[in-house]
Motif scaffolding. Structure first.
Motif, PDB file in Angstrom:
ATOM      1  N   ASN A   1       1.110  -1.008  -0.011  1.00  0.00           N
ATOM      2  CA  ASN A   1      -0.300  -0.171   0.617  1.00  0.00           C
ATOM      3  C   ASN A   1       0.916   1.127  -0.781  1.00  0.00           C
ATOM      4  O   ASN A   1       1.962   1.098  -0.056  1.00  0.00           O
ATOM      5  N   SER A   2       0.409   2.316  -0.105  1.00  0.00           N
ATOM      6  CA  SER A   2       0.885   3.636   0.248  1.00  0.00           C
ATOM      7  C   SER A   2       1.861   4.491   0.913  1.00  0.00           C
ATOM      8  O   SER A   2       2.801   4.739   1.195  1.00  0.00           O
ATOM      9  N   ASP A   3       1.229   3.291   2.468  1.00  0.00           N
ATOM     10  CA  ASP A   3       2.123   3.418   3.646  1.00  0.00           C
ATOM     11  C   ASP A   3       3.021   2.657   4.086  1.00  0.00           C
ATOM     12  O   ASP A   3       3.358   2.451   4.629  1.00  0.00           O
ATOM     13  N   GLY A   4       2.805   1.638   2.852  1.00  0.00           N
ATOM     14  CA  GLY A   4       4.552   0.441   2.977  1.00  0.00           C
ATOM     15  C   GLY A   4       3.081  -1.103   3.285  1.00  0.00           C
ATOM     16  O   GLY A   4       4.023  -1.522   3.652  1.00  0.00           O
ATOM     17  N   SER A   5       2.556  -0.380   3.868  1.00  0.00           N
ATOM     18  CA  SER A   5       1.759  -1.932   4.351  1.00  0.00           C
ATOM     19  C   SER A   5       1.703  -2.431   3.806  1.00  0.00           C
ATOM     20  O   SER A   5       1.206  -2.488   1.863  1.00  0.00           O
ATOM     21  N   LEU A   6       1.834  -3.378   3.429  1.00  0.00           N
ATOM     22  CA  LEU A   6       1.519  -5.140   2.348  1.00  0.00           C
ATOM     23  C   LEU A   6      -0.379  -5.549   2.458  1.00  0.00           C
ATOM     24  O   LEU A   6      -0.748  -5.537   3.155  1.00  0.00           O
ATOM     25  N   ASN A   7      -0.449  -5.254   0.777  1.00  0.00           N
ATOM     26  CA  ASN A   7      -1.825  -5.116   0.559  1.00  0.00           C
ATOM     27  C   ASN A   7      -2.097  -6.201   0.378  1.00  0.00           C
ATOM     28  O   ASN A   7      -2.431  -6.963  -0.789  1.00  0.00           O
ATOM     29  N   VAL A   8      -3.241  -7.120   1.666  1.00  0.00           N
ATOM     30  CA  VAL A   8      -3.189  -8.358   1.732  1.00  0.00           C
ATOM     31  C   VAL A   8      -4.571  -8.643   0.836  1.00  0.00           C
ATOM     32  O   VAL A   8      -5.058  -9.795   0.372  1.00  0.00           O
ATOM     33  N   ASP A   9      -5.172  -7.387   1.228  1.00  0.00           N
ATOM     34  CA  ASP A   9      -6.340  -7.546   0.317  1.00  0.00           C
ATOM     35  C   ASP A   9      -6.354  -7.535  -1.810  1.00  0.00           C
ATOM     36  O   ASP A   9      -7.319  -8.745  -1.798  1.00  0.00           O
ATOM     37  N   ALA A  10      -5.563  -7.249  -1.847  1.00  0.00           N
ATOM     38  CA  ALA A  10      -5.582  -6.912  -3.311  1.00  0.00           C
ATOM     39  C   ALA A  10      -4.700  -8.269  -3.417  1.00  0.00           C
ATOM     40  O   ALA A  10      -5.370  -9.555  -4.887  1.00  0.00           O
ATOM     41  N   ALA A  11      -4.139  -9.269  -2.891  1.00  0.00           N
ATOM     42  CA  ALA A  11      -3.438 -10.450  -2.875  1.00  0.00           C
ATOM     43  C   ALA A  11      -5.079 -11.228  -2.659  1.00  0.00           C
ATOM     44  O   ALA A  11      -4.632 -12.558  -3.056  1.00  0.00           O
ATOM     45  N   ALA A  12      -5.380 -11.502  -1.910  1.00  0.00           N
ATOM     46  CA  ALA A  12      -6.516 -12.261  -1.669  1.00  0.00           C
ATOM     47  C   ALA A  12      -8.084 -12.605  -2.103  1.00  0.00           C
ATOM     48  O   ALA A  12      -8.214 -13.340  -2.281  1.00  0.00           O
ATOM     49  N   ASN A  13      -7.557 -11.089  -3.134  1.00  0.00           N
ATOM     50  CA  ASN A  13      -8.398 -11.265  -3.866  1.00  0.00           C
ATOM     51  C   ASN A  13      -8.502 -12.349  -5.412  1.00  0.00           C
ATOM     52  O   ASN A  13      -9.076 -12.128  -6.628  1.00  0.00           O
ATOM     53  N   GLY A  14      -7.060 -12.380  -5.312  1.00  0.00           N
ATOM     54  CA  GLY A  14      -6.214 -13.321  -7.065  1.00  0.00           C
ATOM     55  C   GLY A  14      -6.890 -12.429  -8.529  1.00  0.00           C
ATOM     56  O   GLY A  14      -6.640 -13.156  -9.146  1.00  0.00           O
ATOM     57  N   GLY A  15      -6.844 -11.338  -7.674  1.00  0.00           N
ATOM     58  CA  GLY A  15      -6.948 -10.774  -9.736  1.00  0.00           C
ATOM     59  C   GLY A  15      -5.243 -10.233 -10.148  1.00  0.00           C
ATOM     60  O   GLY A  15      -5.117  -9.946 -11.044  1.00  0.00           O
TER      61      GLY A  15
END
Length: 745
Positions: free
Chosen positions: A144-158
């Motif tokens: 994400n923009s704050d440097g945290s891992l974007n687990v939501d996008a990863a979980a969506n499998g897109g």
């Protein structure tokens, strides 16, 4: 510094970064070689620094804008610094030397040459920030923009997979013959990934994310397995077909039937045909094997016989072996192709092809044949020519028997065979003497054929699995022993949640050198066992941080940093530079430098140097040199040379005149302008300096310059400056100018 404490925390969620598409300029293709275990090691001299990179490979310049590469440090570049991945930047990178092969790092398009095919990766970026001397944070990957891992996008499998294609490297591992026959493609599918590392007041934390990991290989031997199976099945079913051959059980039965019919009155009979067609069964087996992929019991290995491909769910195998809850929660430095995992893959392929599971190749083949063999059709046609005397031929038509083998052997679910005499059941045919006997003969044949078929089918079914296993096992054994096994053990070492400072690596520091910590989602060491140009480390999703456990603070930061820059630089630069530079520099430089330098330097230096040097040198040198040289040389040389030269020239001329009485008495008499200029310049500088000029002239001159720097700087600086300056300047200038002038004469 306190030892850092390593902790972990769960991934966070925030708004994802957008992918920047602007291209960056990079150098043209260059050939590089590597054998290092860690590709992106760089020393950071700052106490607090952070570094993120999505991809790194030893020897390639991946620290360019657009390559998802960031670095921050305190206090120069506190950040946060972000760099989204621009795929066009990576496409311009050079080739790498992998063993004996030069290969581009990035595959430009599917089917082209290259080690890494990027595909649709999504918003990949790197992030670094170093806000203080005790805090730094870095992340890289799908973040994400704050440097945290974007687990939501990863979980969506897109997002798609990146693919590490090792197909071009296989010849170096198993040889050309094995590549052509057994295994000609191998690649690793890599899902969305990322990592994050932080160091805050001595506490080091890390997290990583990896959504999926698969292994894909292609085997020409597996692709041709169905043809091998069909050939074997033809052999397995041959005993059934042999029943129709000369001397076969069914052939014998049918011959008897023909003879029986032919022996009836008015009838001639011959066998038209008898067949058991196994082609439908072979087609059925092929269709069954190719329709759906095969799998081992836990579905971790799937084999597609239609294409010859094998897909291994590395994620599930690694999770099962390590005991982790998911691919993103594995222990530090989890090795993917561990020996146990390799064995599990080989066992999985074996299970998928020759195992007892319902979805294995052997199980499908045997089950399909066991069911299909009873569906095989047996068709018999006997020609019957029935004629009447005088009338002639009434009918010339076939009588038939048809049915499945299951029907002949009365297998449940299979209909009884059909006897068809409809074509000879015409008007005029004697039913009792011709038609019924034909029907009876044919029904008897059905029973007899069933009896023969039953035993043969049982034998075929019983021998089916050993026969098929004998055909499939050599293919599997060759694939595993000479193909897949060596490839799995030698193509790459793959490490999830890699932390170089932890066992088994035990490096002294992370990517930023000593005292730094690194975590990466995935590290792939390509061709680890190839001697030359092997062990090329490809790092994906790396984050590195370093920071002090304690803030040195303002005072230590001011005193050693500012005050030592002020105190030792200002205070020590003022105190030792001002005070010690004033006291030792001013006071010792003023007192010993001013007082001895002023008093002894001025008084002894000026007074003894000026007065004894100037005054005794000028005054005694001028006055005794001029006055005693002129006046004592003229007047005292004439008048005082007679009168004062008798009485004071004896009495004063002995004490001050021992030397001045001799030398000024001789020389001033001869050369009064020389000796009184030399002697009184020497003697009054020496003798008047000798008495006041030795004590004051030596002491104030030498010692006042040294010792009198303190006291003589005051006393001899005043007294010698006054006495030798005044007295030797007055007395030797006046008195020796008057009295010794008389004594000189």
């Amino acid at each position: 510094m306190k030892p850092p404490q390593v902790v972990g925390r769960g991934p966070s969620r925030a708004r994802p970064l957008a992918l920047i598409t602007a291209a960056a300029m990079v150098a043209g293709p260059v050939l590089f070689s590597s054998s290092a275990a860690f590709a992106d090691t760089r020393e950071a001299t700052e106490d607090s620094a952070a570094h993120g990179h999505w991809i790194a490979l030893e020897g390639l310049g991946l620290d360019v804008v657009g390559a998802a590469y960031t670095q921050s440090s305190f206090p120069d570049t506190v950040g946060p610094v972000a760099d989204p991945l621009n795929l066009s930047v990576l496409n311009g990178l050079g080739s790498i030397q992998l063993g004996t092969l030069s290969l581009p790092l990035i595959k430009p398009a599917p089917g082209g040459l290259g080690l890494l095919e990027l595909g649709n990766l999504g918003a990949i970026s790197s992030y670094s920030a170093s806000p203080s001397v005790t805090e730094s944070v870095a992340s890289s990957g799908l973040i994400n923009s704050d440097g945290s891992l974007n687990v939501d996008a990863a979980a969506n499998g897109g997002y798609g997979f990146a693919k590490l294609d090792a197909s071009q490297l296989l010849t170096q591992i198993i040889g050309a013959d094995a590549v052509n026959a057994l295994l000609d493609e191998a690649s690793i599918q890599i899902g969305a990934l990322g990592s994050r590392a932080s160091s805050n007041a001595g506490t080091v934390g890390s997290e990583y994310m990896l959504t999926d990991l698969k292994l894909d290989v292609h085997s020409p031997a597996v692709e041709g397995l169905v043809d091998s199976v069909n050939t074997t099945l033809g052999v397995a079913l041959k005993p059934i077909q042999d029943l129709l051959g000369a001397g076969g059980g069914i052939e014998t039965i049918l011959s008897g039937v023909v003879n029986t019919i032919d022996a009836l009155p008015l009838t001639n009979a011959s066998l038209n045909s008898a067949s058991i067609d196994i082609a439908p069964l072979l087609d059925r087996v092929r269709t069954e094997l190719l329709a759906e992929p095969l799998a081992n019991t836990d579905n971790s290995v799937v084999v597609d016989l239609s294409t010859g491909s094998i897909r291994v769910d590395l994620a599930s195998l690694v999770i099962d072996r390590s005991g982790g809850a998911s691919l993103s929660s594995l222990p530090t430095n989890t090795e993917v192709l561990h020996g146990d995992t390799v064995n599990a893959i080989l066992d999985g392929v074996t299970d998928a092809l020759t195992g007892n599971g319902p979805e294995s190749a052997i199980s499908k083949i045997v089950d399909t044949v066991r069911e299909g063999v009873y569906d095989l059709a047996l068709n018999v046609s006997i020609q019957a020519d029935i004629s009447l005397p005088i009338v002639g031929a009434l009918v010339d038509a076939p009588v038939t028997i048809s049915g499945s083998l299951g029907g002949f052997v009365q297998q449940p679910g299979h209909a009884a065979p059909i006897v068809d005499t409809s074509q000879i059941n015409v008007a005029g045919i004697p039913v009792g003497t011709v038609l019924q006997p034909i029907i009876n003969a044919l029904n008897g044949a059905v029973t007899s054929i069933g009896g023969v078929l039953g035993g043969v089918i049982d034998g075929v079914v019983d021998n089916l699995q050993p026969l098929v296993m004998g055909a499939v096992s050599p293919v599997v054994s060759g694939l595993l022993t000479d193909g897949l096994g060596p490839v799995l053990r030698n193509v790459a070492n793959i490490t999830i949640n890699q932390q170089p400072t932890e066992a088994p690596f035990n490096e002294p520091g992370g990517d930023l050198g000593a005292e730094s910590f690194t975590v990466r989602a995935l590290n792939v060491s390509v061709l680890p066992n190839v001697g030359a140009n092997g062990a090329v480390a490809l790092q994906l999703g790396s984050s590195t941080v370093k920071a002090l456990a304690e803030d040195p603070g303002t005072d230590p930061g001011t005193d050693p940093g500012v005050d030592p820059g002020t105190d030792p630089g200002a205070d020590p630069g003022t105190d030792p530079g001002t005070d010690p530079g004033t006291d030792p520099g001013t006071d010792p430089g003023t007192d010993p430098g001013t007082d001895p330098g002023t008093d002894p330097g001025t008084d002894p230096g000026t007074d003894p140097g000026t007065d004894p040097g100037t005054d005794p040198g000028t005054d005694p040198g001028t006055d005794p040199g001029t006055d005693p040289g002129t006046d004592p040389g003229t007047d005292p040389g004439t008048d005082p040379g007679t009168d004062p030269g008798s009485d004071p020239g004896v009495e004063p001329g002995v004490d001050p005149g021992a030397d001045p009485g001799t030398d000024p008495g001789t020389d001033p008499g001869a050369e009064p302008g020389t000796d009184p200029g030399a002697e009184p310049g020497t003697d009054p500088g020496t003798d008047p300096g000798a008495e006041p000029g030795t004590d004051p002239g030596t002491d104030p001159g030498a010692e006042p310059g040294t010792d009198p720097g303190t006291d003589p700087g005051t006393d001899p600086g005043t007294d010698p400056g006054t006495d030798p300056g005044a007295d030797p300047g007055t007395d030797p200038g006046t008195d020796p100018g008057t009295d010794p002038g008389a004594g000189v004469c």
